[in-house]
Enzyme design. Structure first.
Site, mmCIF file in Angstrom:
data_model
loop_
_atom_site.group_PDB
_atom_site.id
_atom_site.type_symbol
_atom_site.label_atom_id
_atom_site.label_comp_id
_atom_site.label_asym_id
_atom_site.label_seq_id
_atom_site.Cartn_x
_atom_site.Cartn_y
_atom_site.Cartn_z
ATOM 1 N N LYS A 197 -22.605 30.160 8.853
ATOM 2 C CA LYS A 197 -23.900 30.217 8.161
ATOM 3 C C LYS A 197 -25.015 30.072 9.192
ATOM 4 O O LYS A 197 -25.240 29.000 9.745
ATOM 5 C CB LYS A 197 -24.035 29.113 7.103
ATOM 6 C CG LYS A 197 -25.219 29.428 6.181
ATOM 7 C CD LYS A 197 -25.874 28.241 5.539
ATOM 8 C CE LYS A 197 -26.923 27.562 6.357
ATOM 9 N NZ LYS A 197 -28.125 28.342 6.715
ATOM 10 N N GLU A 272 -23.545 18.712 16.797
ATOM 11 C CA GLU A 272 -24.425 18.869 17.972
ATOM 12 C C GLU A 272 -25.840 18.706 17.461
ATOM 13 O O GLU A 272 -26.367 19.598 16.791
ATOM 14 C CB GLU A 272 -24.224 20.268 18.586
ATOM 15 C CG GLU A 272 -22.871 20.486 19.216
ATOM 16 C CD GLU A 272 -22.662 19.641 20.461
ATOM 17 O OE1 GLU A 272 -23.646 19.188 21.070
ATOM 18 O OE2 GLU A 272 -21.492 19.411 20.808
ATOM 19 N N CYS A 306 -32.514 21.728 22.349
ATOM 20 C CA CYS A 306 -32.063 20.389 21.957
ATOM 21 C C CYS A 306 -32.126 19.407 23.123
ATOM 22 O O CYS A 306 -32.424 18.238 22.937
ATOM 23 C CB CYS A 306 -30.650 20.466 21.399
ATOM 24 S SG CYS A 306 -29.521 21.343 22.484
ATOM 25 N N GLU A 403 -38.123 13.683 18.063
ATOM 26 C CA GLU A 403 -37.941 15.029 18.616
ATOM 27 C C GLU A 403 -39.022 15.941 18.035
ATOM 28 O O GLU A 403 -39.101 16.123 16.819
ATOM 29 C CB GLU A 403 -36.551 15.561 18.231
ATOM 30 C CG GLU A 403 -36.254 16.899 18.855
ATOM 31 C CD GLU A 403 -34.898 17.451 18.448
ATOM 32 O OE1 GLU A 403 -34.534 17.329 17.264
ATOM 33 O OE2 GLU A 403 -34.208 18.008 19.317
#
Ligand code: NAD
Length: 499
Positions: A197, A272, A306, A403
């Protein structure tokens, strides 16, 4: 030149404007209820395509197709050499279509097509070829066992590594092809089947990959792709009882939801997740190299990485010089369409992401930080944000702790190595870190003290298929790439024979 003056090739436009469907087994399907999702070009803000908005019904069908393919002898009896060849052929087709895929990725995501071809697709192809090699090297061990409570008996013990089964793969939008290949590579090398997906913001290249996988010769059902939003298609996949392993790349927030969902069925999981990675410039670093490296660490892929070096800690002796150099680099960056070969930074992926990042900059300024360059969105169409450097930042404010996932750097000075280690580790995240220094013993002393899955020395965010990648702390569970990835896509079976 305005962003609308750059056009993709006729072939890329023909694909983008075609009718998109999910791949389920050997069928291309619209959502059963006819719902679709819009796809936007972030450089112009224009709607360019629609894809099916799949939900539980389509996910159920895709998982059933993946299960059938996993059990079917065409796939389950395929030899390791054949699995290796198929994966290599798939990589070759991606390589052959690199320009086309890069253009589609650029229009869908906003990133530079040149960089997508040179980095995203190059790395994806190399990774698939590396994983293809593992197909023939999945090994168990032979064990000399004792069983002390059965004196005189003799046993032969060995272990087998077997494909985990049906893999549900859910990925983010920042490197759509690459993240998909990080899941497909080990899954296909080990003999699993996959339901992928893609992110709702960037579904197009996953559908093109599905086409290429069929062309490479994968049996129907081995690779399935469902497009849809996270809380519908994503949730249906992560809650599905017939998925044996869930592999996820995305935010820590959603990773935690998935982690909880999969425990109900003990579905194997690798996560992750996000990061707030420090770039640490020590007293004896080469200052110019470190400044250029720190700028690349945060501004590559518009900060939507990331492991981006989003927190910069510089020894107080060099702080002003390094910040000045990075600010000059940021101020000089050319923003524009990803299709313009001269673009150094494209738009962010969506208007939502643009608002989110600008919201963080605003909060930082309100909490006392100062922008040495940048400071918000650009005028005009598209989801652009100026590369921004914030100083006078308090380590306890949201810009320093959360973040941002955009081109925003927070920079702070430190006095000595102990303080650098303490502030670098003062984070819920632990994905990556870079140390910039020419003092070998200082580096060696620091490496074990930094809580992160990857440490780069005099470089940042450099990934290689052979090097495991993943997070400490809330940056994730498990590792991608390297030998470690294979372990996450296989189960160990112990066999004991009474001889
Ligand atoms: P996100 O978590 O919002 O979405 C990621 C994927 O999860 C998308 O496909 C989305 O549709 C799906 N999703 C959303 N809600 C879901 C739910 N309730 N159940 C199941 N699936 C759901 O993240 P994003 O904004 O797309 O991506 C940015 C994040 O990804 C950042 O935090 C970034 O650090 C992280 N990321 C991590 C890595 C890594 O390797 N560690 C790599 C790339 C991106």
């Amino acid at each position: 030149m305005s962003v609308s003056e750059f056009h993709a090739s006729a072939e890329a436009m023909a694909f983008i404007q075609s009718e998109h469907k999910c791949l389920v087994g050997e069928q291309w399907l619209a959502a059963a209820d006819g719902r679709t999702l819009p796809v936007y070009n972030p450089a112009t803000g224009e709607r360019i395509a629609t894809v099916p908005s799949a939900d539980k019904a389509e996910v159920d069908m895709a998982v059933a197709a993946a299960r059938q393919a996993f059990d079917d002898s065409t796939w389950s009896r395929i030899t390791p050499v054949e699995r290796q060849k198929l994966l290599w052929d798939f990589a070759d087709l991606i390589d052959k279509n690199a320009k086309l895929l890069a253009e589609i990725e650029s229009i869908d995501n906003g990133k530079s097509a040149v960089i997508a071809e040179l980095v995203d697709i190059r790395v994806a192809v190399d990774f698939l070829r590396y994983m293809a090699g593992f197909a023939t090297k999945i090994e168990g061990r032979t064990l000399d066992v004792s069983v002390p409570y059965m004196p005189g008996a003799r046993f032969h013990g060995y272990t087998r590594r077997e494909a985990v089964g049906v893999v549900g793969a859910i990925v983010a939008w920042n490197f759509p092809i690459l993240l998909a290949c990080w899941k497909l590579g080990p899954a296909l090398a080990t003999g699993c089947t996959v339901v992928l997906k893609p992110a709702e913001e960037t579904p197009l290249t996953a559908l093109k990959l599905a086409e290429l996988a069929l062309e490479a010769g994968y049996p129907p059902g081995v690779i399935n792709v469902v497009t849809g939003v996270g809380h519908e298609a994503g949730a249906a996949l992560s809650n599905h009882p017939d998925v044996d392993k869930l592999t996820f790349t995305g935010s820590t927030e959603v990773g935690k939801l998935i982690g909880k969902a999969v425990m109900d069925t003990m579905t194997r999981v690798t996560l992750e997740l996000g990061g707030k990675s420090p770039t640490i410039v020590l007293e004896d670093a080469d200052v110019q190299t470190a400044a250029q490296g720190a700028a690349n660490a945060i501004f590559f892929n518009h900060g939507q990485v990331c492991c981006a070096g989003s927190r910069l800690y510089v020894h107080k002796k060099h702080f002003d010089n390094v910040v000045a150099d990075i600010s000059d680099i940021a101020a000089g960056m050319k923003l524009g369409s990803g299709l313009d070969p001269n673009t150094q930074m494209g738009p962010l992926v969506s208007t939502r992401q643009q608002e989110r990042v600008c919201g963080y900059i605003q909060q930082g300024l309100e909490s006392g930080a100062r922008a040495t360059t940048g400071g918000g969105a650009t005028e005009g169409p598209g989801f652009f944000v100026q590369p921004t450097v914030l100083v006078d930042v308090d380590q306890n404010t949201r810009v320093a702790r959360e973040e941002i996932f955009g081109p925003v750097l927070v920079a702070m000075p430190f006095d000595d190595m102990d303080e650098a280690v303490r502030i670098a580790n003062d984070s819920q995240y632990g994905l990556g870190a870079s140390i910039w220094s020419n003092n070998l013993s200082a580096v060696h002393r620091m490496v074990p003290q930094i809580q992160a899955g990857s440490i780069w020395v005099n470089c940042h965010s450099i990934l290689d298929p052979a090097l495991p990648f993943g997070g400490f702390k809330q940056s994730g569970l498990g590792r991608e790439m390297g030998h470690e990835a294979i372990e996450h896509y296989t189960e160990v079976k112990s066999v004991l024979m009474n001889v």
